[in-house]
Design an enzyme around this catalytic site. Structure first.
Site, PDB file in Angstrom:
ATOM      1  N   SER A  30       0.984  -1.185   0.029  1.00  0.00           N
ATOM      2  CA  SER A  30      -0.001  -0.093  -0.018  1.00  0.00           C
ATOM      3  C   SER A  30       1.020   1.217  -0.041  1.00  0.00           C
ATOM      4  O   SER A  30       2.047   1.042   0.015  1.00  0.00           O
ATOM      5  CB  SER A  30      -0.835  -0.101   1.142  1.00  0.00           C
ATOM      6  OG  SER A  30      -0.144  -0.074   2.348  1.00  0.00           O
ATOM      7  N   SER A  31       0.243   2.405  -0.050  1.00  0.00           N
ATOM      8  CA  SER A  31       1.037   3.572   0.079  1.00  0.00           C
ATOM      9  C   SER A  31       2.089   3.786  -1.141  1.00  0.00           C
ATOM     10  O   SER A  31       3.122   4.665  -0.795  1.00  0.00           O
ATOM     11  CB  SER A  31       1.764   3.820   1.330  1.00  0.00           C
ATOM     12  OG  SER A  31       0.848   3.704   2.328  1.00  0.00           O
ATOM     13  N   ASP A  49      11.041   8.072  -7.103  1.00  0.00           N
ATOM     14  CA  ASP A  49      10.863   9.330  -6.088  1.00  0.00           C
ATOM     15  C   ASP A  49      10.988  10.361  -6.745  1.00  0.00           C
ATOM     16  O   ASP A  49      12.324  10.700  -7.313  1.00  0.00           O
ATOM     17  CB  ASP A  49      11.572   8.785  -4.951  1.00  0.00           C
ATOM     18  CG  ASP A  49      11.283   7.406  -4.353  1.00  0.00           C
ATOM     19  OD1 ASP A  49       9.975   6.998  -4.688  1.00  0.00           O
ATOM     20  OD2 ASP A  49      11.800   7.039  -3.518  1.00  0.00           O
ATOM     21  N   CYS A  63     -11.786  26.006  11.360  1.00  0.00           N
ATOM     22  CA  CYS A  63     -12.853  25.097  11.860  1.00  0.00           C
ATOM     23  C   CYS A  63     -12.494  25.237  13.271  1.00  0.00           C
ATOM     24  O   CYS A  63     -12.641  26.215  14.036  1.00  0.00           O
ATOM     25  CB  CYS A  63     -12.799  23.611  11.233  1.00  0.00           C
ATOM     26  SG  CYS A  63     -14.573  23.050  11.497  1.00  0.00           S
ATOM     27  N   HIS A 101     -13.544  25.024   5.790  1.00  0.00           N
ATOM     28  CA  HIS A 101     -12.369  24.321   5.200  1.00  0.00           C
ATOM     29  C   HIS A 101     -11.734  24.774   4.052  1.00  0.00           C
ATOM     30  O   HIS A 101     -11.887  24.171   3.039  1.00  0.00           O
ATOM     31  CB  HIS A 101     -12.520  22.884   5.298  1.00  0.00           C
ATOM     32  CG  HIS A 101     -12.721  22.339   6.473  1.00  0.00           C
ATOM     33  ND1 HIS A 101     -11.477  21.632   7.437  1.00  0.00           N
ATOM     34  CD2 HIS A 101     -13.763  21.925   7.240  1.00  0.00           C
ATOM     35  CE1 HIS A 101     -12.078  21.339   8.571  1.00  0.00           C
ATOM     36  NE2 HIS A 101     -13.334  21.473   8.632  1.00  0.00           N
ATOM     37  N   GLU A 129      -9.106  24.683   2.759  1.00  0.00           N
ATOM     38  CA  GLU A 129      -7.840  23.870   2.323  1.00  0.00           C
ATOM     39  C   GLU A 129      -8.443  22.798   1.167  1.00  0.00           C
ATOM     40  O   GLU A 129      -7.546  22.386   0.360  1.00  0.00           O
ATOM     41  CB  GLU A 129      -7.139  23.001   3.310  1.00  0.00           C
ATOM     42  CG  GLU A 129      -8.145  21.878   4.078  1.00  0.00           C
ATOM     43  CD  GLU A 129      -8.801  22.452   5.262  1.00  0.00           C
ATOM     44  OE1 GLU A 129      -9.240  23.517   5.459  1.00  0.00           O
ATOM     45  OE2 GLU A 129      -9.139  21.554   5.983  1.00  0.00           O
TER      46      GLU A 129
HETATM   47  N1  GLN Z   1     -15.035  19.905  16.757  1.00  0.00           N
HETATM   48  C1  GLN Z   1     -15.538  21.149  16.264  1.00  0.00           C
HETATM   49  C2  GLN Z   1     -17.180  21.155  15.633  1.00  0.00           C
HETATM   50  O1  GLN Z   1     -17.719  20.145  15.416  1.00  0.00           O
HETATM   51  C3  GLN Z   1     -14.631  21.487  14.918  1.00  0.00           C
HETATM   52  C4  GLN Z   1     -14.782  20.674  13.952  1.00  0.00           C
HETATM   53  C5  GLN Z   1     -13.533  20.623  12.697  1.00  0.00           C
HETATM   54  O2  GLN Z   1     -12.577  21.201  13.029  1.00  0.00           O
HETATM   55  N2  GLN Z   1     -14.012  20.154  11.735  1.00  0.00           N
HETATM   56  O3  GLN Z   1     -17.574  22.017  15.619  1.00  0.00           O
END
Ligand code: GLN
Length: 540
Positions: free
Chosen positions: A14-15, A242, A382, A508, A510
């Site tokens: 894997s990986s 690599d 978050c 998020h 990202e």
């Molecule tokens: N635990 C926090 C919540 O449920 C933040 C969740 C997260 O960072 N994805 O709101």
């Protein structure tokens, strides 16, 4: 033109980087002007990775439509413009769930329900669903998780065998294996690859292309041997050695060997010119950075390679946007305290990523306090945004017991509390506030300077929110809630006003960054870190 299908399996270990290989090849076809879609089939029994511990599975990648999916979808996003949705990832858990529900409804009309054909048909249906999600798709990539030989991947391999049988002219099988270098023998070994291909053949799959992960280049002799024993033309053996500096070199490495040409020929696709200039530029600026910045990540899973995969990648994109390289320093949140922070040589900025559970919570608050007081760039994502708000409430507003009800259900100052829609939720799987929501920005804010527009859309995965009971007091004390989901009055962005760059986002970002399209918040966070690093140098 009928849709073409490229299946990717992995052998030996894997990986090996199936996701990266699939994404790199998909990019090559996309840059020829073909519209690609990607699907990841995961043999495990969890319905989705959302309930799995990050140590087990790594990051959970979230799509606009709120699917909690495998982290390979993050690679798909960063390399290609494949649509990504619920139709882009299916697990054995989902497949069996569908089959069993249908059995209970009586859909199978009294037949014995079996792996073949009922489970395999459902898997083939998922491939069709991915191919049909948009009308203009040219090539669908299907990556099978796990390693050939695993008991649980058998139904998937049988399903793709059947799929090829039904789409002979339009399918290609790529098998990714490992060719280890045995130091004692001083040579690269092909036997594990031979065995892995034998195993595939015993279940009826004959690969068309073999890609060998290897620490060293493969000689012609080795390639010939693999070609002979694995029964593929010698031109169909490729190496994936690599890469030196960055995973974003992989597409160019594959292209140099002509894998795109071989695939186009096998699928009867016109081998158009591949427009890779933009990607080549990215790689050359990675190789020759103007300078570097150091970011500290404070989280619970920092030692795990993949737990914050998209965050790490986005940080690199943000720095690259200014021609800089990012160095990432990892801090175990439960070992961070004010005393520790005073001792260490500081980074140019700190990021607290998403997270769940109490471990490390106080360490994360400590880093936020340190950054706020010392005017060091801070980015909270978050849970990291909730940290920023609680820290501010505790040390600026003076609510010493301020906390989140996730960790302190009895606190008198629940600055972060459960979303009202979450109060009746019982099951933990797939029940968070998930997926894309619009957010309205306030002009004259750091958020607006980054995005340069008033309306944005970002993806979420959380149960708790900023408690509106406190927002007026917090704003009066110097916090700015610069982004809101107006429909439910939810605070989505918090920033510290009197500070170079201290921003927290409930969503998020990202998941939406690409090397070629860095996310605006990561770009501005990097800019703030560059300024901080210059300031530090000037101070010396
Ligand atoms: N635990 C926090 C919540 O449920 C933040 C969740 C997260 O960072 N994805 O709101």
């Amino acid at each position: 033109m009928s849709i073409k299908y490229i299946f990717i399996t992995g052998g030996v270990s894997s990986s090996l980087g199936k996701g990266l290989t699939a994404s790199s090849i998909a990019l090559l076809l996309e840059k020829k002007g073909y519209k690609v879609a990607m699907l990841k089939l995961d043999p495990y029994l969890n319905v989705d990775p959302g309930t799995m511990n990050p140590f087990q599975h790594g990051e959970v990648y979230v799509t606009d439509d709120g699917a909690e999916t495998d982290l390979d979808l993050g690679h798909y996003h960063r390399y290609t413009h494949s649509p990504l949705s619920k139709a882009s990832n299916a697990t054995s858990g989902q497949i069996y769930d569908t089959v069993i529900r249908r059995e209970r409804k009586g859909d199978y009309l009294g037949k014995t329900v079996q792996v073949i054909p009922h489970v395999t048909n459902e898997i083939k249906q998922r491939i069709a669903d991915c191919a049909n999600q948009e009308s203009n798709l040219d090539v669908v990539f299907v990556e099978i998780g796990g390693t050939v030989g695993d008991i649980e991947s058998l139904p998937f391999l049988e399903a793709i065998r059947q799929f090829r049988h039904e789409n002979l002219e339009n399918s290609v099988f790529i098998h990714l294996t490992y060719t280890p270098y045995l130091k004692a023998a001083g040579e690269i070994k092909t036997k594990p690859t031979q065995h892995s291909v034998q195993m595939l053949r015993s279940i009826g799959i004959v690969p068309n292309i073999i890609v060998c992960r290897s620490e060293h280049p493969l000689s012609k002799e080795i390639k010939d041997k693999i070609s002979l024993f694995c029964d593929v033309p010698d031109r169909a053996v490729f190496e994936a050695i690599d890469v030196e500096d960055s995973i974003y070199e992989v597409p160019m490495m594959m292209k140099e060997q002509g894998i795109d040409e071989f695939i186009c020929k096998s699928l009867n696709l016109e081998n158009r010119k591949t427009h890779l200039n933009e990607w080549k530029k990215i790689v050359s600026s990675i190789k020759k950075p103007k300078g570097s910045i150091r970011v500290g990540i404070v989280g619970k899973y920092v030692q795990h390679q993949d737990a914050y995969k998209s965050v790490f990648e986005s940080l690199e994109h943000g720095a690259l946007a200014h021609g800089y390289k990012i160095e990432i320093e990892r801090f175990e949140a439960d070992q961070v305290s004010e005393a520790v922070l005073k001792k260490i040589q500081g980074c140019d900025g700190y990021l607290v990523p998403g997270g769940f559970g109490e471990r490390g919570w106080e360490g994360k608050i400590a880093i936020a306090k340190f950054c706020r007081e010392n005017k060091i760039p801070f980015f909270g994502i978050c849970l990291g945004m909730q940290v920023l708000v609680v820290e501010f409430a505790r040390h600026v507003l003076g609510f010493k017991d301020a906390s989140s009800t996730e960790f302190a259900p009895e606190t008198k100052n629940p600055v972060i509390s459960l979303l009202s829609e979450q109060r009746t939720v019982q099951n933990i799987g797939g029940t968070m506030r998930l997926g894309a929501y619009p957010c309205k920005l306030q002009e004259k804010s750091k958020a607006y300077s980054a995005y340069k527009k008033l309306k944005i859309s970002e993806r979420h995965r959380h149960r708790y929110e900023v408690n509106n009971h406190y927002t007026d007091d917090l704003e009066k004390a110097g916090l700015l809630f610069s982004g809101r989901y107006t429909k439910q009055k939810l605070c989505e962005i918090a920033e510290v006003k009197n500070h170079p760059w201290m921003v927290g986002v409930q969503f998020h970002p990202e998941f939406k960054s690409r090397p070629t399209e860095p996310h605006p918040l990561f770009k501005d966070f990097a800019k703030a870190m560059i300024q901080q690093s210059k300031k530090k140098k000037g101070d010396r």
